[in-house]
Design a protein around this motif. Structure first.
Motif, short mmCIF file in Angstrom:
data_model
loop_
_atom_site.label_atom_id
_atom_site.label_comp_id
_atom_site.label_asym_id
_atom_site.label_seq_id
_atom_site.Cartn_x
_atom_site.Cartn_y
_atom_site.Cartn_z
N UNK A 47 -4.85 6.93 -7.75
CA UNK A 47 -6.16 6.90 -7.12
C UNK A 47 -6.18 7.43 -5.69
N UNK A 48 -5.07 7.31 -4.98
CA UNK A 48 -5.04 7.69 -3.58
C UNK A 48 -3.88 7.02 -2.89
N UNK A 49 -4.10 6.53 -1.66
CA UNK A 49 -3.05 5.86 -0.91
C UNK A 49 -3.58 4.62 -0.23
N UNK A 50 -2.64 3.75 0.20
CA UNK A 50 -2.96 2.57 0.99
C UNK A 50 -2.12 2.62 2.26
N UNK A 51 -2.76 2.40 3.39
CA UNK A 51 -2.06 2.34 4.68
C UNK A 51 -2.01 0.88 5.12
N UNK A 52 -0.81 0.43 5.54
CA UNK A 52 -0.63 -0.97 5.90
C UNK A 52 0.04 -1.10 7.26
N UNK A 53 -0.45 -2.04 8.05
CA UNK A 53 0.11 -2.33 9.37
C UNK A 53 1.47 -3.00 9.20
N UNK A 54 2.52 -2.38 9.73
CA UNK A 54 3.87 -2.93 9.58
C UNK A 54 4.06 -4.23 10.35
#
Length: 503
Positions: free
Chosen positions: A350-357
């Protein structure tokens, strides 16, 4: 406490759009409850049947014609006992005996109480969106921090149990909740972002991962004991033997993993989402094997990791399940991020997910620590009603009425209609399913309990005075139903309006 008091507050909450007013009314009632009434009343106020479903369909409820009582006499405890009685009925003739038990309960209820109970049994009150307001009301009634209530709810997964702890023991009782192997916790959720580059700019350090076209799973292992749960905390362990065996083979004593699973075709591309979901309800061995892709580790070998930053949880994930980790990169440069995005799409995802480390695991909230990016505009909306079709669709429920979630706990807010994208198979399914869930049928429009979530693809939104939310969907079409999601996880009216600003 009388049921009439609960009904009066429920009506007061439904009649106001003010989140503060809702919280004040709910907290006021919670303070007046006797300890044994707290769990039941909390469930009722949240629109849930205490103890879960009772096996009563709308056809049974619609057939009941009971003269209401003239004065309120039903207590909260009476309702709890009556629901347990209905739930316990099984075997031959159970439908008739349930109807008789319901008739007895409704005969003791006033007209307003009857309407409340019918909507409660039928699922029409169970919108889930009220959970956030209830969390704040519990905190206010118990004079504890909202974050303490929210965390206890995350860990218990049960609002009534959380309310009991808060009102009986305050902060110390809430602190007693912890991650318990074999008890699922509410999943952390991602909020949508408009574009990859702008989302990347929100973080100084981040993880960028594939967003799979799969189903969310949470797995718990304690020794050889393994449990697998869906995003709605439903256990599916006996239906997914291949996942159980895989987790049992990991090099650890105990673990809790968060991730997705999906069925793949011979080329390694994802099969249709419906085929993955079919495995969750399978009663016999199916040909399609599920493949897990884990993206978080919440517990490992006796140590809870929820409060650690994501970077530390990812290290634990690589240690215990590195071979099954979802594809991704850490703190990518813009060109690396764009390449991963295109790679995910090319692989059929579907796409991507960006997550705060730096973020801890904050379950049940769509904050900005996790952001999802897709190439097309999609919304998860609640089905409110459907219109009978004409022409080739005569005899089928076709044109869907769609609602966005009210973040302040009100009923879903209608934002549009669509009949596009519906296959013959979906038409047949929803015609049968909507009639089973019908709350009202005027011969043209069949209204249903607001609990089914459907994923809608659209070109965007526009301002509109036609719908109460002030916006309308543009060129909407049905992608699929989302049986893995509850109405509480549908997109909010704010998210819909946000697309207007973005356009």
């Amino acid at each position: 406490m009388l049921l009439s008091d609960v009904v009066a507050v429920s009506s007061e909450v439904a009649a106001t759009s003010s989140r503060k007013a809702k919280t004040t009314a709910l907290a006021g009632l919670l303070r007046r409850l006797e300890p044994p009434e707290v769990a039941t009343a909390t469930a009722l106020l949240a629109g849930e049947l205490p103890g879960g479903k009772a096996g009563v369909g709308w056809s049974t409820l619609a057939s009941l014609q009971v003269t209401p009582a003239t004065e309120p006499t039903l207590g909260v405890a009476d309702v709890d006992s009556a629901i347990d009685e209905v739930r316990a009925i099984s075997g031959s003739g159970s439908g008739q005996r349930r109807a008789e038990a319901l008739t007895g309960l409704l005969g003791r209820a006033t007209e307003d109480e009857q309407q409340f109970l019918i909507r409660l049994f039928g699922g029409e009150l169970r919108q889930g969106a009220l959970e956030g307001v209830m969390v704040e009301a519990i905190a206010a009634a118990a004079e504890v921090r909202t974050e303490s209530v929210r965390r206890a709810f995350m860990l218990s997964g049960r609002l009534p149990a959380t309310a009991e702890a808060a009102l009986s023991g305050g902060e110390p009782a809430l602190a007693e909740f912890h991650l318990e192997l074999g008890r699922p916790i509410r999943p952390m959720l991602a909020s949508p972002a408009d574009a990859l580059d702008t989302a990347l700019a929100e973080f100084t350090e981040c993880s960028l991962e594939y967003k799979l076209d799969g189903a969310r799973i949470q797995v718990h292992r304690d020794g050889d004991d393994v449990h697998v749960y869906t995003r709605t905390l439903r256990e599916i362990t006996r239906n997914v033997g291949e996942l159980v065996e895989l987790v049992r083979g990991l090099d650890c004593r105990s673990v809790v993993l968060d991730g997705e699973t999906l069925a793949l075709d011979d080329a390694g591309r994802p099969r249709p989402f419906q085929e993955t979901m079919a495995r969750f309800g399978a009663q016999e061995q199916r040909e399609e094997l599920l493949h897990p892709y884990f993206f978080d580790c919440l517990h490992l070998d006796g140590t809870d990791l929820l409060d650690l930053p994501l970077r530390d949880r990812l290290k634990a994930l690589s240690q215990v399940a590195g071979a099954h980790r979802i594809p991704g990169v850490l703190s990518p440069a813009p060109d690396e991020a764009a390449a991963l995005f295109e790679e995910a799409l090319a692989a059929g995802h579907e796409g991507v997910v960006i997550k705060d480390l730096n973020s801890p695991y904050a379950a049940g909230r769509r904050g900005k620590a996790w952001r999802k990016i897709k190439p097309e505009h999609t919304l998860d909306l609640v089905v409110l009603a459907a219109e009978w079709g004409h022409g080739r669709r005569s005899g089928s429920l076709s044109n869907l009425h769609l609602g966005a979630r009210d973040p302040d706990g009100g009923p879903p807010i209608m934002v549009g209609k669509t009949f596009k994208g519906l296959t013959d198979e979906l038409l047949a399914w929803q015609t049968a399913e909507f009639q089973r869930r019908a709350t009202r049928d005027d011969g043209w429009v069949v209204h249903v309990a607001p609990e089914l979530v459907v994923e809608i693809e659209l070109d965007g939104v526009q301002t509109s005075s036609r719908y109460p939310g002030g916006v309308a969907l543009r060129f909407a079409r049905v992608l699929r139903y989302r049986p893995d999601k509850e109405a509480a996880e549908a997109d909010t009216i704010e998210a819909v309006r946000g697309m207007l600003r973005g356009g």
